[in-house]
Design a protein around this motif. Sequence first.
Motif, short mmCIF file in Angstrom:
data_model
loop_
_atom_site.label_atom_id
_atom_site.label_comp_id
_atom_site.label_asym_id
_atom_site.label_seq_id
_atom_site.Cartn_x
_atom_site.Cartn_y
_atom_site.Cartn_z
N ASP A 179 -2.50 -3.24 3.45
CA ASP A 179 -3.84 -3.57 2.97
C ASP A 179 -3.87 -3.48 1.45
O ASP A 179 -2.95 -2.98 0.80
N GLU A 180 -4.94 -3.96 0.86
CA GLU A 180 -5.03 -4.07 -0.60
C GLU A 180 -4.93 -2.71 -1.28
O GLU A 180 -4.25 -2.57 -2.30
N ASP A 181 -5.61 -1.69 -0.73
CA ASP A 181 -5.56 -0.35 -1.32
C ASP A 181 -4.15 0.22 -1.30
O ASP A 181 -3.69 0.84 -2.27
N SER A 182 -3.45 0.01 -0.18
CA SER A 182 -2.08 0.52 -0.06
C SER A 182 -1.15 -0.18 -1.04
O SER A 182 -0.28 0.45 -1.65
N GLU A 183 -1.32 -1.48 -1.17
CA GLU A 183 -0.48 -2.23 -2.11
C GLU A 183 -0.71 -1.75 -3.55
O GLU A 183 0.23 -1.62 -4.32
N PHE A 184 -1.98 -1.47 -3.88
CA PHE A 184 -2.30 -0.99 -5.22
C PHE A 184 -1.68 0.39 -5.45
O PHE A 184 -1.10 0.65 -6.52
N SER A 185 -1.79 1.27 -4.45
CA SER A 185 -1.21 2.62 -4.57
C SER A 185 0.30 2.56 -4.74
O SER A 185 0.88 3.29 -5.54
N LEU A 186 0.93 1.65 -3.99
CA LEU A 186 2.39 1.51 -4.06
C LEU A 186 2.81 0.99 -5.43
O LEU A 186 3.73 1.52 -6.05
N ALA A 187 2.10 -0.03 -5.93
CA ALA A 187 2.42 -0.60 -7.23
C ALA A 187 2.22 0.43 -8.34
O ALA A 187 3.02 0.52 -9.28
N THR A 188 1.15 1.23 -8.22
CA THR A 188 0.88 2.27 -9.22
C THR A 188 1.98 3.32 -9.22
O THR A 188 2.44 3.77 -10.27
N ASP A 189 2.42 3.72 -8.03
CA ASP A 189 3.49 4.71 -7.91
C ASP A 189 4.77 4.20 -8.57
O ASP A 189 5.44 4.93 -9.31
N PHE A 190 5.11 2.94 -8.32
CA PHE A 190 6.31 2.36 -8.92
C PHE A 190 6.19 2.32 -10.44
O PHE A 190 7.15 2.58 -11.16
N GLU A 191 5.00 1.97 -10.92
CA GLU A 191 4.78 1.89 -12.37
C GLU A 191 4.92 3.26 -13.02
O GLU A 191 5.53 3.39 -14.09
N ILE A 192 4.40 4.29 -12.37
CA ILE A 192 4.49 5.65 -12.91
C ILE A 192 5.95 6.12 -12.94
O ILE A 192 6.41 6.72 -13.92
#
Length: 323
Positions: free
Chosen positions: A265-278
């Motif tokens: 889902d969109e929230d999970s994709e955002f959380s995953l992308a944020t984690d990778f960026e960090i």
Amino acid sequence: RLELHFLSPCILFCFSMLPKVVKRRVHALKRLQAQCANIEAKFYEEVHELERKYAALYQPLFDKRRDIITGTVEPTDAECEWQSDMDEEEELAAEVKEKASIEDAKKEEATPEEDQKGIPEFWLTIFKSVDMLSDMLQEHDEAILKHLKDIQVKFSEPGQPMSFTLEFHFEPNGYFNNAVLTKVYKMKSEPDPSDPFSFEGPEIIDSDGCQIDWHKGKDVTVKTIKKKQKHKGRGVVRTVTKQVPNDSFFNFFNPIKASPDGEMDEDSEFSLATDFEIGHFFRERIVPRAVLYFTGEAMEDDESFEEEELEEGDEEVSNLCSF
């Protein structure tokens, strides 16, 4: 960087109008381009090996940094010499200098110099100063992060799948038993056979955290709530206690997992992308340039870089609109 997607329909239309014999030759060029992507993947594999090699050369310097931060060693006078930028010093207003001197004097009075050890709250200061990290930081995390001694990056060995590991080293504390908390970022560095032209180098595809061995009652990633429940039949009201997730930086070590089928889902994709960026930001910026984030100088560089990127993007749009 700004991506000018609105040019694509025109380009596709022009290609569709080409004679069949020309399209055939373009297809040959695409095969060559796919081969270039495979060579590029090999290039990034060698870059990763170079990073691993030079990480070993950096490590003695980072170890010395850790020892100075923790107060394990005291740098010599020669090691503390640093040439300041005199032009910038002269530009400072006299009243600002005076105010800074007064504030420093107050701090020294409040905390005797002999009680100072190393550089107190070095990493916590960085966490609180960098927006990307402060967004994760909660007040109850701060007391724990005061015990953070060092952050290290370790690269995967030759022959192993490409990855890097963030190691957070803590001194003994009253919150958990772990001396080191780890986060492994798994990477992919080969073109996707179904879309080889999208390859732009290694990308993070997943991450694994670690189990934190919390002391009883010290787990800041959960909180206890009490809820009243009424029995349907007897009408008796009782109080139920349960634990629910709590916002904390230490959720960083229990990351959301990438879905094998790619369906999220969109929230999970955002959380995953944020984690990778960090994770990438720790590896590329925070760990190599920690002292500059502590002083704030690196953040000024980051802001200048972002402004230049925006200006370049605006200029590209302006040039296109002038046609």
